[in-house]
Scaffold this active site. Structure first.
Site, PDB file in Angstrom:
ATOM      1  N   ARG A  37      46.216   5.257  23.309  1.00  0.00           N
ATOM      2  CA  ARG A  37      44.866   5.812  23.487  1.00  0.00           C
ATOM      3  C   ARG A  37      44.946   7.328  23.612  1.00  0.00           C
ATOM      4  O   ARG A  37      45.980   7.909  23.934  1.00  0.00           O
ATOM      5  CB  ARG A  37      44.180   5.232  24.714  1.00  0.00           C
ATOM      6  CG  ARG A  37      44.886   5.530  26.045  1.00  0.00           C
ATOM      7  CD  ARG A  37      44.385   6.757  26.745  1.00  0.00           C
ATOM      8  NE  ARG A  37      45.183   7.090  27.920  1.00  0.00           N
ATOM      9  CZ  ARG A  37      46.140   7.993  27.919  1.00  0.00           C
ATOM     10  NH1 ARG A  37      46.466   8.638  26.809  1.00  0.00           N
ATOM     11  NH2 ARG A  37      46.817   8.265  29.030  1.00  0.00           N
ATOM     12  N   GLU A  43      40.040  13.578  33.077  1.00  0.00           N
ATOM     13  CA  GLU A  43      41.497  13.497  33.315  1.00  0.00           C
ATOM     14  C   GLU A  43      41.786  13.502  34.803  1.00  0.00           C
ATOM     15  O   GLU A  43      41.235  14.320  35.547  1.00  0.00           O
ATOM     16  CB  GLU A  43      42.178  14.694  32.631  1.00  0.00           C
ATOM     17  CG  GLU A  43      43.539  14.377  32.091  1.00  0.00           C
ATOM     18  CD  GLU A  43      43.493  13.364  30.958  1.00  0.00           C
ATOM     19  OE1 GLU A  43      43.809  12.185  31.227  1.00  0.00           O
ATOM     20  OE2 GLU A  43      43.146  13.736  29.829  1.00  0.00           O
ATOM     21  N   HIS A  44      42.664  12.603  35.210  1.00  0.00           N
ATOM     22  CA  HIS A  44      43.030  12.426  36.624  1.00  0.00           C
ATOM     23  C   HIS A  44      41.813  12.013  37.457  1.00  0.00           C
ATOM     24  O   HIS A  44      41.733  12.299  38.637  1.00  0.00           O
ATOM     25  CB  HIS A  44      43.668  13.702  37.201  1.00  0.00           C
ATOM     26  CG  HIS A  44      45.051  13.950  36.642  1.00  0.00           C
ATOM     27  ND1 HIS A  44      46.166  13.327  37.134  1.00  0.00           N
ATOM     28  CD2 HIS A  44      45.471  14.735  35.626  1.00  0.00           C
ATOM     29  CE1 HIS A  44      47.235  13.725  36.444  1.00  0.00           C
ATOM     30  NE2 HIS A  44      46.838  14.575  35.518  1.00  0.00           N
ATOM     31  N   ASP A  46      40.618   8.682  36.917  1.00  0.00           N
ATOM     32  CA  ASP A  46      40.587   7.203  36.977  1.00  0.00           C
ATOM     33  C   ASP A  46      41.080   6.672  38.315  1.00  0.00           C
ATOM     34  O   ASP A  46      40.461   5.802  38.904  1.00  0.00           O
ATOM     35  CB  ASP A  46      41.296   6.544  35.786  1.00  0.00           C
ATOM     36  CG  ASP A  46      42.782   6.811  35.692  1.00  0.00           C
ATOM     37  OD1 ASP A  46      43.278   7.721  36.391  1.00  0.00           O
ATOM     38  OD2 ASP A  46      43.453   6.106  34.926  1.00  0.00           O
ATOM     39  N   GLY A 136      56.476   8.463  25.461  1.00  0.00           N
ATOM     40  CA  GLY A 136      56.471   9.570  26.424  1.00  0.00           C
ATOM     41  C   GLY A 136      55.684  10.765  25.939  1.00  0.00           C
ATOM     42  O   GLY A 136      55.923  11.887  26.367  1.00  0.00           O
ATOM     43  N   SER A 140      50.063   7.015  25.832  1.00  0.00           N
ATOM     44  CA  SER A 140      50.179   5.726  26.513  1.00  0.00           C
ATOM     45  C   SER A 140      50.878   4.642  25.703  1.00  0.00           C
ATOM     46  O   SER A 140      50.366   3.535  25.516  1.00  0.00           O
ATOM     47  CB  SER A 140      48.802   5.233  26.975  1.00  0.00           C
ATOM     48  OG  SER A 140      48.986   4.505  28.156  1.00  0.00           O
ATOM     49  N   ASP A 186      44.236   3.296  30.831  1.00  0.00           N
ATOM     50  CA  ASP A 186      45.051   3.077  29.635  1.00  0.00           C
ATOM     51  C   ASP A 186      45.045   1.609  29.209  1.00  0.00           C
ATOM     52  O   ASP A 186      44.898   1.284  28.030  1.00  0.00           O
ATOM     53  CB  ASP A 186      46.503   3.514  29.891  1.00  0.00           C
ATOM     54  CG  ASP A 186      46.594   4.967  30.292  1.00  0.00           C
ATOM     55  OD1 ASP A 186      45.558   5.657  30.278  1.00  0.00           O
ATOM     56  OD2 ASP A 186      47.706   5.419  30.628  1.00  0.00           O
ATOM     57  N   TYR A 236      52.597  13.346  39.240  1.00  0.00           N
ATOM     58  CA  TYR A 236      51.442  12.433  39.194  1.00  0.00           C
ATOM     59  C   TYR A 236      51.265  11.773  40.559  1.00  0.00           C
ATOM     60  O   TYR A 236      50.166  11.751  41.119  1.00  0.00           O
ATOM     61  CB  TYR A 236      51.708  11.380  38.113  1.00  0.00           C
ATOM     62  CG  TYR A 236      50.571  10.445  37.835  1.00  0.00           C
ATOM     63  CD1 TYR A 236      49.698  10.684  36.783  1.00  0.00           C
ATOM     64  CD2 TYR A 236      50.363   9.318  38.609  1.00  0.00           C
ATOM     65  CE1 TYR A 236      48.651   9.815  36.517  1.00  0.00           C
ATOM     66  CE2 TYR A 236      49.318   8.448  38.362  1.00  0.00           C
ATOM     67  CZ  TYR A 236      48.470   8.699  37.316  1.00  0.00           C
ATOM     68  OH  TYR A 236      47.428   7.840  37.054  1.00  0.00           O
TER      69      TYR A 236
HETATM   70  P1  ADP Z   1      53.553   7.366  27.536  1.00  0.00           P
HETATM   71  O1  ADP Z   1      52.912   6.156  28.089  1.00  0.00           O
HETATM   72  O2  ADP Z   1      52.724   8.580  27.672  1.00  0.00           O
HETATM   73  O3  ADP Z   1      54.047   7.197  26.138  1.00  0.00           O
HETATM   74  P2  ADP Z   1      55.471   6.787  29.598  1.00  0.00           P
HETATM   75  O4  ADP Z   1      56.580   7.566  30.200  1.00  0.00           O
HETATM   76  O5  ADP Z   1      54.414   6.262  30.503  1.00  0.00           O
HETATM   77  O6  ADP Z   1      54.848   7.667  28.434  1.00  0.00           O
HETATM   78  O7  ADP Z   1      56.052   5.519  28.839  1.00  0.00           O
HETATM   79  C1  ADP Z   1      57.096   5.703  27.899  1.00  0.00           C
HETATM   80  C2  ADP Z   1      58.144   4.630  28.120  1.00  0.00           C
HETATM   81  O8  ADP Z   1      57.609   3.336  27.764  1.00  0.00           O
HETATM   82  C3  ADP Z   1      59.353   4.783  27.209  1.00  0.00           C
HETATM   83  O9  ADP Z   1      60.295   5.681  27.748  1.00  0.00           O
HETATM   84  C4  ADP Z   1      59.882   3.360  27.169  1.00  0.00           C
HETATM   85  O10 ADP Z   1      60.620   3.056  28.334  1.00  0.00           O
HETATM   86  C5  ADP Z   1      58.608   2.525  27.211  1.00  0.00           C
HETATM   87  N1  ADP Z   1      58.177   2.130  25.853  1.00  0.00           N
HETATM   88  C6  ADP Z   1      56.974   2.338  25.293  1.00  0.00           C
HETATM   89  N2  ADP Z   1      56.913   1.816  24.040  1.00  0.00           N
HETATM   90  C7  ADP Z   1      58.112   1.263  23.802  1.00  0.00           C
HETATM   91  C8  ADP Z   1      58.703   0.581  22.688  1.00  0.00           C
HETATM   92  N3  ADP Z   1      58.038   0.361  21.555  1.00  0.00           N
HETATM   93  N4  ADP Z   1      59.985   0.173  22.818  1.00  0.00           N
HETATM   94  C9  ADP Z   1      60.671   0.395  23.949  1.00  0.00           C
HETATM   95  N5  ADP Z   1      60.179   1.032  24.994  1.00  0.00           N
HETATM   96  C10 ADP Z   1      58.923   1.464  24.962  1.00  0.00           C
HETATM   97 MG    MG Z   2      52.429   5.855  30.129  1.00  0.00          MG
END
Ligand code: ADP
Ligand code: MG
Length: 388
Positions: A37, A43-44, A46, A136, A140, A186, A236
């Site tokens: 999304r 922002e911040h 929710d 990351g 989300s 999210d 956060y």
């Molecule tokens: P965001 O949600 O903004 O992308 P986050 O740090 O909250 O960042 O989440 C990222 C983490 O989610 C990755 O480091 C991994 O551990 C996990 N993740 C998300 N999608 C996948 C995927 N397709 N395969 C493996 N891990 C995933």
């Molecule tokens: Mg996330």
């Protein structure tokens, strides 16, 4: 040039190829996907029970897989995430101790969703995950992974089908298994997203109102700074605590109930509360502006939101500020702001279609790093996919 958004069918094909490599079978029984999304404004807010205005993206996480006869689970990701193993196996037999968070870290999201799934016990399964949501990047990928896994599990063992309860279970998984005390936005938008609509979510009542954002009209340009938001989780949690303390000091259950009038006296040590109270109000105004097609007004509110996140809430960073400033220098740009938790990740820009190329070029020129651009539109939430 903007990066192309991979077709969902291509992701399914990639996941299926991996399924065949990992399990020696041609066709999985089930395929599902759930989107990432982008938050347009709010922002911040929710986790302060305020309002948010996100939309689901055409970037999705796909899960393909099949039931196992016993209670063994094997799950493989095609994502190249750090040095972690991409395959993990565990058993659901016994006391669920296999669901305790550990390594690889990415599997904790899966274990958390299994743990909080609303119909236990679950059968075993084998599955492959593939995603076009940058990991990351503030779009989300984590919620899209949780919701995709939950949607997959619903195909194996129905849970009653309540979407809000589903979002709450996925949110709980992120709390208990990733250690991120995230709000509900999210997961809710990943489940309820609709093509052509942003969603105004009241994070207290969990009421969701669609706000049409239909093309042709302005475009939504997402710019990924490709800066991982590594500080985000600790900062956060800190912000969240500050907000709770500010609400308590005001005698409120949450900052949703506070007004600027009540923040009396010296505001300098109440900047977090001020951001939340004003951002909640801005989000309502922005949803109204979008409904009227008042894009300039919407853009102005986006910029106010960014400035507040930068100066009051202090969750922006130099790179995000650079990208926003560069976007705002281009004709035909209505507004731009950082989006997501902050400290890296993405910006979102609302602009006229004819300005997109110019905006991308200018942002590239002004940005000290390497950015990736996606032109997006509001997309469908989690869904079961055909397997032919
Ligand atoms: P965001 O949600 O903004 O992308 P986050 O740090 O909250 O960042 O989440 C990222 C983490 O989610 C990755 O480091 C991994 O551990 C996990 N993740 C998300 N999608 C996948 C995927 N397709 N395969 C493996 N891990 C995933
Ligand atoms: Mg996330």
């Amino acid at each position: 040039m903007a990066a192309s958004v991979p077709a969902v069918s291509d992701l399914v094909a990639a996941a299926r190829r991996q399924f065949t490599r990992s399990f020696g079978e041609e066709t999985p029984q089930v395929a599902v996907c759930a989107p990432g999304r982008v938050n347009l404004i709010g922002e911040h807010t929710d986790y302060n029970q305020g309002f948010v205005l996100p939309m689901a993206l055409p970037l999705v996480t796909v899960v393909v897989g099949s039931l196992n006869l016993g209670q063994d689970v094997t799950i493989v990701t095609v994502a190249e995430d750090a040095d972690e193993p991409r395959e993990v196996s565990f058993s659901l037999a016994g006391d669920n101790s296999a669901l305790t968070p550990g390594v690889p870290r990415w599997a904790n999201y899966v274990k958390g969703v299994i743990q909080h799934y609303r119909a236990s016990p679950l059968p075993g399964f084998r599955a492959v995950v593939a995603s076009s949501v940058p990991l990351g990047g503030g779009l989300s990928s984590s919620a899209s992974l949780e919701v995709a896994i939950y949607t997959f599990l619903q195909q194996l063992k129905p849970d009653g089908g309540d979407n809000v309860a589903k979002a709450l279970s996925c949110q709980k998984a992120e709390h208990t298994h990733a250690g991120v005390p995230c709000g509900i936005m999210d997961q809710l938008v990943s489940i309820l997203g609709k093509e052509g609509q942003a969603l105004l979510i009241d994070c207290r009542s969990l009421e969701v109102s669609p706000v049409p954002l239909v093309l042709p009209g302005p475009l939504i340009l997402i710019t990924n700074s490709n800066l991982k938001h590594s500080l985000a989780n600790s900062e956060y949690a800190k912000r969240r605590q500050q907000c709770e303390e500010a609400a308590t000091a005001l005698g409120k259950k949450s900052l949703r109930d506070a007004t600027m009038k009540e923040l009396e006296g010296d505001l300098s040590d109440k900047v977090a509360a001020r951001h939340v109270i004003e951002e909640t109000e801005r989000t309502l105004q922005a949803a109204e502006a979008l409904r009227r097609g008042a894009y300039k007004e919407f853009g102005r509110l986006m910029v106010e939101s960014h400035n507040s996140l930068r100066d009051l809430y202090e969750v922006s960073c130099r790179e995000l500020d650079q990208l926003v400033s560069a976007a705002l220098e281009v004709d035909g740009v209505f507004g731009s702001r950082m989006t997501g938790g902050g400290f890296g990740g993405c910006t979102v820009t609302l602009l006229e279609a004819h300005s997109v190329d110019k905006a991308i070029l200018h942002m590239q020129e002004r940005f000290s790093g390497t950015a990736t651009f996606f032109i997006t539109s509001p997309s469908e939430g989690a869904r079961v996919l055909p397997l032919s």
